[in-house]
Motif scaffolding. Structure first.
Motif, mmCIF file in Angstrom:
data_model
loop_
_atom_site.group_PDB
_atom_site.id
_atom_site.type_symbol
_atom_site.label_atom_id
_atom_site.label_comp_id
_atom_site.label_asym_id
_atom_site.label_seq_id
_atom_site.Cartn_x
_atom_site.Cartn_y
_atom_site.Cartn_z
ATOM 1 N N THR A 1 51.368 -3.428 10.229
ATOM 2 C CA THR A 1 51.141 -2.687 8.962
ATOM 3 C C THR A 1 49.513 -2.817 9.278
ATOM 4 O O THR A 1 48.871 -1.792 8.648
ATOM 5 N N VAL A 2 48.759 -3.605 9.592
ATOM 6 C CA VAL A 2 47.254 -3.593 9.867
ATOM 7 C C VAL A 2 46.861 -2.520 10.386
ATOM 8 O O VAL A 2 46.000 -1.855 10.316
ATOM 9 N N PHE A 3 47.584 -1.922 11.689
ATOM 10 C CA PHE A 3 47.344 -1.343 12.578
ATOM 11 C C PHE A 3 47.294 0.337 12.002
ATOM 12 O O PHE A 3 46.448 1.188 11.794
ATOM 13 N N ILE A 4 48.345 0.363 11.099
ATOM 14 C CA ILE A 4 48.659 1.778 10.470
ATOM 15 C C ILE A 4 47.476 1.917 9.198
ATOM 16 O O ILE A 4 46.959 3.043 9.174
ATOM 17 N N ALA A 5 47.249 0.901 8.569
ATOM 18 C CA ALA A 5 46.431 0.736 7.525
ATOM 19 C C ALA A 5 45.111 1.090 8.075
ATOM 20 O O ALA A 5 44.258 2.102 7.451
ATOM 21 N N THR A 6 44.378 0.554 9.262
ATOM 22 C CA THR A 6 43.392 0.766 9.711
ATOM 23 C C THR A 6 43.021 2.182 10.315
ATOM 24 O O THR A 6 42.110 2.793 10.207
ATOM 25 N N VAL A 7 44.369 2.510 10.927
ATOM 26 C CA VAL A 7 44.275 4.018 11.561
ATOM 27 C C VAL A 7 43.722 4.990 10.418
ATOM 28 O O VAL A 7 43.106 5.889 10.555
ATOM 29 N N CYS A 8 44.318 4.779 9.384
ATOM 30 C CA CYS A 8 44.449 5.806 8.248
ATOM 31 C C CYS A 8 43.062 5.682 7.581
ATOM 32 O O CYS A 8 42.296 6.696 7.311
ATOM 33 N N SER A 9 42.370 4.541 7.463
ATOM 34 C CA SER A 9 41.364 4.239 6.750
ATOM 35 C C SER A 9 40.089 4.742 7.737
ATOM 36 O O SER A 9 39.077 5.361 7.296
ATOM 37 N N THR A 10 40.297 4.693 9.034
ATOM 38 C CA THR A 10 39.377 4.891 10.047
ATOM 39 C C THR A 10 39.186 6.643 10.022
ATOM 40 O O THR A 10 38.026 7.262 9.993
ATOM 41 N N ALA A 11 40.555 7.178 10.016
ATOM 42 C CA ALA A 11 40.526 8.689 10.206
ATOM 43 C C ALA A 11 39.845 9.235 8.938
ATOM 44 O O ALA A 11 39.160 10.064 9.053
ATOM 45 N N ALA A 12 40.130 8.659 7.891
ATOM 46 C CA ALA A 12 39.610 9.182 6.312
ATOM 47 C C ALA A 12 38.213 8.950 6.370
ATOM 48 O O ALA A 12 37.544 9.921 6.038
ATOM 49 N N GLY A 13 37.648 7.660 6.701
ATOM 50 C CA GLY A 13 36.116 7.693 6.751
ATOM 51 C C GLY A 13 35.429 8.702 7.838
ATOM 52 O O GLY A 13 34.464 9.172 7.613
ATOM 53 N N ILE A 14 35.852 8.869 9.133
ATOM 54 C CA ILE A 14 35.438 9.928 10.120
ATOM 55 C C ILE A 14 35.295 11.211 9.621
ATOM 56 O O ILE A 14 34.402 12.002 9.571
ATOM 57 N N ILE A 15 36.418 11.782 8.835
ATOM 58 C CA ILE A 15 36.440 12.872 8.280
ATOM 59 C C ILE A 15 35.538 13.280 7.067
ATOM 60 O O ILE A 15 34.991 14.313 7.056
ATOM 61 N N ALA A 16 35.497 12.075 6.025
ATOM 62 C CA ALA A 16 34.475 12.157 5.085
ATOM 63 C C ALA A 16 33.099 12.284 5.654
ATOM 64 O O ALA A 16 32.077 12.987 5.169
ATOM 65 N N ALA A 17 32.654 11.492 6.784
ATOM 66 C CA ALA A 17 31.516 11.326 7.285
ATOM 67 C C ALA A 17 30.772 12.731 7.977
ATOM 68 O O ALA A 17 29.984 13.185 7.833
ATOM 69 N N LYS A 18 32.071 13.506 8.630
ATOM 70 C CA LYS A 18 31.633 14.720 9.174
ATOM 71 C C LYS A 18 31.350 15.850 8.053
ATOM 72 O O LYS A 18 30.763 16.812 8.632
ATOM 73 N N ILE A 19 32.422 15.655 7.150
ATOM 74 C CA ILE A 19 32.308 16.841 6.137
ATOM 75 C C ILE A 19 30.799 16.653 5.450
ATOM 76 O O ILE A 19 30.110 17.473 5.388
ATOM 77 N N LEU A 20 30.587 15.296 5.092
ATOM 78 C CA LEU A 20 29.359 15.047 4.267
ATOM 79 C C LEU A 20 28.068 15.286 5.407
ATOM 80 O O LEU A 20 26.920 15.757 4.694
ATOM 81 N N GLN A 21 28.168 15.105 6.553
ATOM 82 C CA GLN A 21 26.967 15.486 7.399
ATOM 83 C C GLN A 21 26.394 17.063 7.240
ATOM 84 O O GLN A 21 25.330 17.567 7.531
ATOM 85 N N ARG A 22 27.460 17.754 7.018
ATOM 86 C CA ARG A 22 27.216 19.132 6.975
ATOM 87 C C ARG A 22 26.369 19.658 5.527
ATOM 88 O O ARG A 22 25.703 20.747 5.411
ATOM 89 N N TYR A 23 26.437 18.770 4.594
ATOM 90 C CA TYR A 23 25.674 18.914 3.285
ATOM 91 C C TYR A 23 24.591 18.047 3.001
ATOM 92 O O TYR A 23 23.642 18.563 2.274
ATOM 93 N N TYR A 24 24.687 16.975 3.805
ATOM 94 C CA TYR A 24 23.518 16.138 3.676
ATOM 95 C C TYR A 24 22.936 15.696 4.842
ATOM 96 O O TYR A 24 23.205 15.165 5.752
#
Length: 213
Positions: free
Chosen positions: A190-213
């Motif tokens: 459960t921890v592995f699945i949860a942290t994979v999802c949270s890390t993927a969401a964080g990386i995607i958000a960071a990549k998107i925000l880097q384009r605007y800020y």
């Protein structure tokens, strides 16, 4: 020439610290005052005082307890660097690192520190990953042209370090075992699945925000 540049860098750092310090002090004063006012209204001044003393004692014990961990893992990091292990691991993860940290030069020491921090977090080593994270941030700060604000690489590293994919949550498993859990390792999947999802969401958000800020 080097001494002039170094002195300029030191001056910049001092000016940035002078700007941040008053605001931090104001925040802490407000938190303390609000806590005292609330405690006074609820008649719990003695409890607040006792809690402050207890936590001050705990803070000192925690600091001394972390000295050994920091010394151990920073020492291992140095041994790994001298033996070439960090370089080899970094080379294996070069493709991933280049995608995540586009503004870090190839073979920079920051890549090795980030890689080791990620591995320590993936193994669930908890506080053992902290000195490696501090070392990585120091290396990234050396590349930072604007010392008073975080770079894209710093933000990305913070996201990955905070979300942190957990292959083996060793610290949590140990705590569950200490607390008397009948099956302390049942959380691994459960921890592995949860942290994979949270890390993927964080990386995607960071990549998107880097384009605007």
């Amino acid at each position: 020439m080097c001494s002039i540049v170094e002195s300029n860098i030191i001056c910049i750092k001092k000016k940035a610290a002078e700007k941040v310090r008053p605001m931090v002090n104001i925040v802490w004063i407000l938190l303390i005052l609000i806590g005292l006012v609330v405690a006074a209204f609820n008649g719990k001044i003695e409890a607040v005082t006792q809690a402050a003393l207890d936590n001050a004692k705990y803070a000192v014990e925690l600091c001394f307890g972390l000295i050994g961990v920091y010394a151990l893992w920073l020492g291992l990091m140095k041994v790994a660097e001298e033996a070439g292990l960090v370089k080899k691991v970094s080379q294996k993860m070069q493709g991933v690192m280049r995608f995540l940290f586009t503004d870090i030069p190839a073979r920079h020491p920051a890549i090795g520190a980030i890689t080791m921090n990620i591995i320590a977090n993936m193994l669930g080593l908890g506080n053992a990953a902290t000195p490696l994270g501090i070392k990585a941030m120091r290396e990234l700060q050396e590349l930072n042209p604007h010392k008073d604000r975080a770079t894209d690489a710093m933000c990305m590293f913070l996201v990955i370090n905070t979300s942190s994919v957990q292959l083996i949550p060793a610290t949590v498993v140990a705590l569950r075992s200490t607390a008397g859990s009948s099956n302390p390792t049942e959380i691994i999947g459960t921890v592995f699945i949860a942290t994979v999802c949270s890390t993927a969401a964080g990386i995607i958000a960071a990549k998107i925000l880097q384009r605007y800020y």
